[in-house]
Design an enzyme around this catalytic site. Structure first.
Site, PDB file in Angstrom:
ATOM      1  N   GLY A 108      22.504  59.044  45.655  1.00 20.76           N
ATOM      2  CA  GLY A 108      23.314  59.591  46.554  1.00 20.76           C
ATOM      3  C   GLY A 108      24.135  58.616  47.662  1.00 20.76           C
ATOM      4  O   GLY A 108      24.455  57.812  47.108  1.00 20.76           O
ATOM      5  N   GLY A 109      23.966  58.982  48.774  1.00 20.65           N
ATOM      6  CA  GLY A 109      24.755  58.086  50.033  1.00 20.65           C
ATOM      7  C   GLY A 109      24.048  56.574  49.876  1.00 20.65           C
ATOM      8  O   GLY A 109      24.771  55.915  50.637  1.00 20.65           O
ATOM      9  N   GLY A 343      52.705  34.111  32.860  1.00 22.01           N
ATOM     10  CA  GLY A 343      52.414  34.595  34.025  1.00 22.01           C
ATOM     11  C   GLY A 343      50.951  34.170  34.556  1.00 22.01           C
ATOM     12  O   GLY A 343      50.589  33.867  35.773  1.00 22.01           O
ATOM     13  N   ALA A 344      50.024  34.194  33.597  1.00 23.07           N
ATOM     14  CA  ALA A 344      48.603  33.771  33.934  1.00 23.07           C
ATOM     15  C   ALA A 344      48.625  32.324  34.336  1.00 23.07           C
ATOM     16  O   ALA A 344      47.673  32.155  35.183  1.00 23.07           O
ATOM     17  CB  ALA A 344      47.992  34.005  32.611  1.00 23.07           C
TER      18      ALA A 344
END
Length: 445
Positions: A108-109, A343-344
């Site tokens: 849960g939380g 681009g890498a």
């Protein structure tokens, strides 16, 4: 619910401060034997108090989590307690390091506070993280799943990427956590820690001269490169089981803590994909927040192609790593060991994203793409493809075009790598870089 036997001094959480190897730390430890470690308003208040003190004093926070979630008997008060903790997690982010060690079930939380901290570690077979347990999953979706499959250490360290490492047992976890703590500064106001070392800064690494195969299609282990260069082969790898095509972790160079990022040619040829980009970006941003210099070892043929990657947003996720490197103002040193394509190449701490010093080994290939792909586009229909490929390799698949244009500062003998990096880190230790004022940036989440 109001009976005396249901009242416990301390309310299921032990909080305080202490020292790890002589360095201060604030911590809290939840007790599952008291109402299943569930969170009440008093429980939350105790945690919030030490987090407030940690931010005031500039000291890291460690949480030993073992909680069943909100205390149902307290209703909305327990939910308010969670929100108070979450708010402090966010306020402390980038101010002091926050570490969560999951030592039992967390549901849960209780799972969101670890998710907001910098590092989450788990214990194999005894710790679990999930929003809803197997019973709820079964009632809602009809899926039958065990606790281990749903939220065990293996799931979160290999599939979801929620946890950064898993340890064999509680004792091992606590000992390794103490070891890990030594790499971290106390706060964002402190420099990277330095400790004495017997490993000479000018040590040569002749093993590196023959480590990278001449055939660019043959893999090698980037961990061998990293361990040859760093102090005493002491490398604390982060997320070793997740997105294995990129390696990240902490090491020391001449006693100073550094963050290491490296493409792993053994897995997917070192291509960047969604998971690798997110893993790398989060690590780079942590190092930048806490003044830890970054050393990047580059062997990347590009971003991983395919419909799965495109449909799941590799453009957006790949931009996170580019953003993280561009945003970082800590010392950045880059070593291109072999491929740096497309681009890498830009993304992996190139000179164009304000890396301070960029080296290339003689085996480096800095180009838009590999020879075969490039020739098939440029000379489509040409009969003598092999000859054209050889010409392309000679002209582009080497470090000299980048060095001529100043994109690489030096072409380095591999054996000299440690010596040069240690020297550069000393030089860059006084680096100060300012950026335009902004409330906050808009990271491509």
């Amino acid at each position: 619910m109001e009976k005396d036997e249901n009242k416990f001094p301390g309310d299921g959480v032990v909080t305080g401060h202490g020292r790890i190897h002589g360095r201060p730390v604030y911590l809290f430890s939840q007790d599952f034997t008291v109402f299943g470690g569930s969170l009440s308003s008093v429980h939350a208040g105790k945690i919030c108090k030490i987090m407030d003190q940690a931010m005031l004093t500039g000291v890291p926070v460690i949480g030993l989590n073992d909680s069943g979630g909100a205390r149902i008997q307290e209703g909305v008060e327990s939910l308010a307690g969670y929100a108070d903790i979450f708010q402090r997690n966010v306020e402390a982010s980038g101010v002091v390091p926050q570490i969560s060690l999951i030592m039992g079930p967390c549901a849960g939380g209780a799972v969101y506070s670890p998710a907001l901290t910098d590092f989450t570690f788990m214990v194999k077979d005894t710790s679990y993280l999930f929003i809803t347990g197997p019973d709820v999953v079964k009632s809602v979706t009809r899926e039958e799943v065990t606790q281990e499959e749903l939220g065990g250490a293996k799931t979160h360290t290999t599939l979801s990427g929620v946890a950064h490492r898993a340890f064999e047992n509680d004792i091992d976890a606590l000992l390794r956590l103490r070891e890990f703590y030594n790499f971290l500064p106390l706060s964002n106001r402190d420099p990277a820690p330095i400790r004495p070392t017997e490993d000479p800064a000018d040590r040569l690494c002749p093993v590196l001269d023959h480590l990278v195969p001449l055939d660019s299609h043959k893999p090698y282990n980037m961990l061998d490169v990293i361990q040859a260069v760093i102090d005493e082969e002491d490398f604390f790898e982060i997320m070793p089981k997740y997105a294995k095509n990129i390696v990240v972790g902490f090491a020391r160079m001449n006693g100073r803590t550094v963050g290491i990022v490296g493409n792993q040619p053994k897995v997917a040829s070192g291509c960047l994909d969604i998971n690798a980009s997110v893993k790398g970006a989060r690590f780079v941003r942590f190092c930048d927040a806490f003044n830890i210099p970054l050393i990047t070892f580059v062997d990347v043929p590009g971003f991983l192609p395919g419909t799965s990657q495109e449909f799941n947003g590799i453009i957006r996720h790949g931009a996170k790593l580019l953003y993280a490197y561009s945003e970082a103002t800590v010392p950045k040193i880059t070593v291109i060991t072999r491929k740096a394509y497309g681009g890498a190449y830009d993304v992996m701490a190139s000179k164009h994203v304000k890396a301070d010093i960029n080296y290339a080994w003689p085996t480096a290939e800095v180009a838009v793409m590999g020879a075969k792909g490039a020739v098939s586009i440029i000379f489509r229909g040409d009969q003598d493809q092999a000859k054209k490929e050889a010409e392309y390799v000679e002209k582009f698949a080497n470090p000299f075009p980048a060095a001529i244009r100043g994109f690489v500062d030096d072409i380095l003998e591999p054996r000299m790598t440690r010596q040069r990096i240690c020297r550069d880190l000393d030089l860059l230790s006084t680096k100060k870089e300012s950026r335009p004022w902004k409330k906050h940036a808009n990271l491509p989440l």
